[in-house]
Scaffold this active site. Structure first.
Site, mmCIF file in Angstrom:
data_model
loop_
_atom_site.group_PDB
_atom_site.id
_atom_site.type_symbol
_atom_site.label_atom_id
_atom_site.label_comp_id
_atom_site.label_asym_id
_atom_site.label_seq_id
_atom_site.Cartn_x
_atom_site.Cartn_y
_atom_site.Cartn_z
ATOM 1 N N HIS A 1 1.607 4.499 -2.915
ATOM 2 C CA HIS A 1 1.725 5.962 -2.877
ATOM 3 C C HIS A 1 2.963 6.432 -3.648
ATOM 4 O O HIS A 1 2.932 7.476 -4.312
ATOM 5 C CB HIS A 1 1.809 6.452 -1.434
ATOM 6 N N HIS B 1 3.091 8.926 -6.824
ATOM 7 C CA HIS B 1 4.001 10.074 -6.923
ATOM 8 C C HIS B 1 4.795 10.036 -8.231
ATOM 9 O O HIS B 1 4.935 11.053 -8.924
ATOM 10 C CB HIS B 1 4.955 10.080 -5.722
ATOM 11 N N HIS C 1 0.830 -1.204 0.000
ATOM 12 C CA HIS C 1 0.000 0.000 0.000
ATOM 13 C C HIS C 1 0.866 1.256 0.000
ATOM 14 O O HIS C 1 0.605 2.208 -0.762
ATOM 15 C CB HIS C 1 -0.921 0.015 1.224
ATOM 16 N N GLU C 2 1.877 1.283 0.865
ATOM 17 C CA GLU C 2 2.745 2.470 0.936
ATOM 18 C C GLU C 2 3.539 2.659 -0.353
ATOM 19 O O GLU C 2 3.758 3.792 -0.792
ATOM 20 C CB GLU C 2 3.681 2.367 2.144
#
Length: 236
Positions: free
Chosen positions: A104, A108, A100-101
């Site tokens: 991100h 980006h 999940h991280e």
């Protein structure tokens, strides 16, 4: 005026209760899925690094950070920060959080529009969120006393605008978080990182994590609408 404050406290109390229930359920889910060991034996850190590599991202570092559920992606220094438990452990919960991280980080790298919008709001919200309610309260007090003419209404209106930025931030956070989870789950399945059973655990854990943001957004919207009704309803 006191009646208005009482209604606000009831609203905040109800939202806080729901938030607490969701948060507790999230912790239980992660505790449960932390016991579902990954067949491939990969740690959260290894999963994060592989997902970054598979997306051609080589300028993001995966690091360990203290605390529980403190996992986050920092776009300023391009780091995927994983809590010690997620970084080191090899289970469905760790796989879900790590992927999940990285989701991100992929957002980006691909200039995902909602992440870009949220990043631009951060400095504004940092300034306005802490003072918005005080400004609204002050404006309402001036409106009630009819002091300095109609300035009280304008002050309260300014407070609502400040509150609106925080609400917008919470709302924009929803697609950012849901999209990161979708990217994570899609990658976990496509690359066969997890078995079907492990996938179900990762998916369930991320669903409950997303619900914490949903409750926060609903709370922010409810709070904004409540105080908007107070301001416009008390206008003379």
């Amino acid at each position: 005026m006191m009646t208005g404050y009482m209604g606000y406290y009831i609203l905040i109390g109800a939202i806080s209760l729901v938030s607490w229930l969701v948060s507790n359920q999230l912790k239980r889910k992660f505790a449960y899925y932390s016991k579902v060991s990954l067949r491939n034996g990969m740690s959260g850190a290894e999963i994060a690094e592989k997902m970054l590599a598979d997306h051609g991202i080589r300028d993001v570092q995966v690091i360990s950070t203290r605390g529980q559920l403190t996992d986050h992606y920092n776009p300023k220094n391009k780091t995927v920060n994983l809590s010690e438990v997620v970084y080191n452990q090899r289970n469905a919960a760790a796989a879900a959080v790590a992927a999940h991280e990285v989701g991100h980080a992929v957002q980006h790298a691909t200039a995902y529009q909602y992440l870009t919008m949220r990043s631009k709001l951060v400095p504004v919200v940092q300034i306005t969120s802490s003072m918005s309610k005080l400004v609204v309260f002050g404006g309402l007090a001036l409106m009630a006393s009819n002091a300095i003419g109609g300035a009280g209404y304008l002050i309260a209106l300014a407070g609502l605008v400040m509150m609106g930025f925080a609400t917008l931030f919470s709302v924009i956070t929803l697609p950012v978080e849901y999209d990161a989870s979708n990217r994570a789950l899609k990658w976990l399945k496509a690359k066969n990182i997890v078995t079907p059973e492990e996938y179900k655990g990762s998916e369930d854990a991320l669903k409950w994590a997303a619900r914490t943001y949903l409750v926060a957004a609903i709370g922010a919207i409810a709070s904004l609408l409540y105080w908007a009704l107070q301001v416009f309803g008390n206008r003379r």
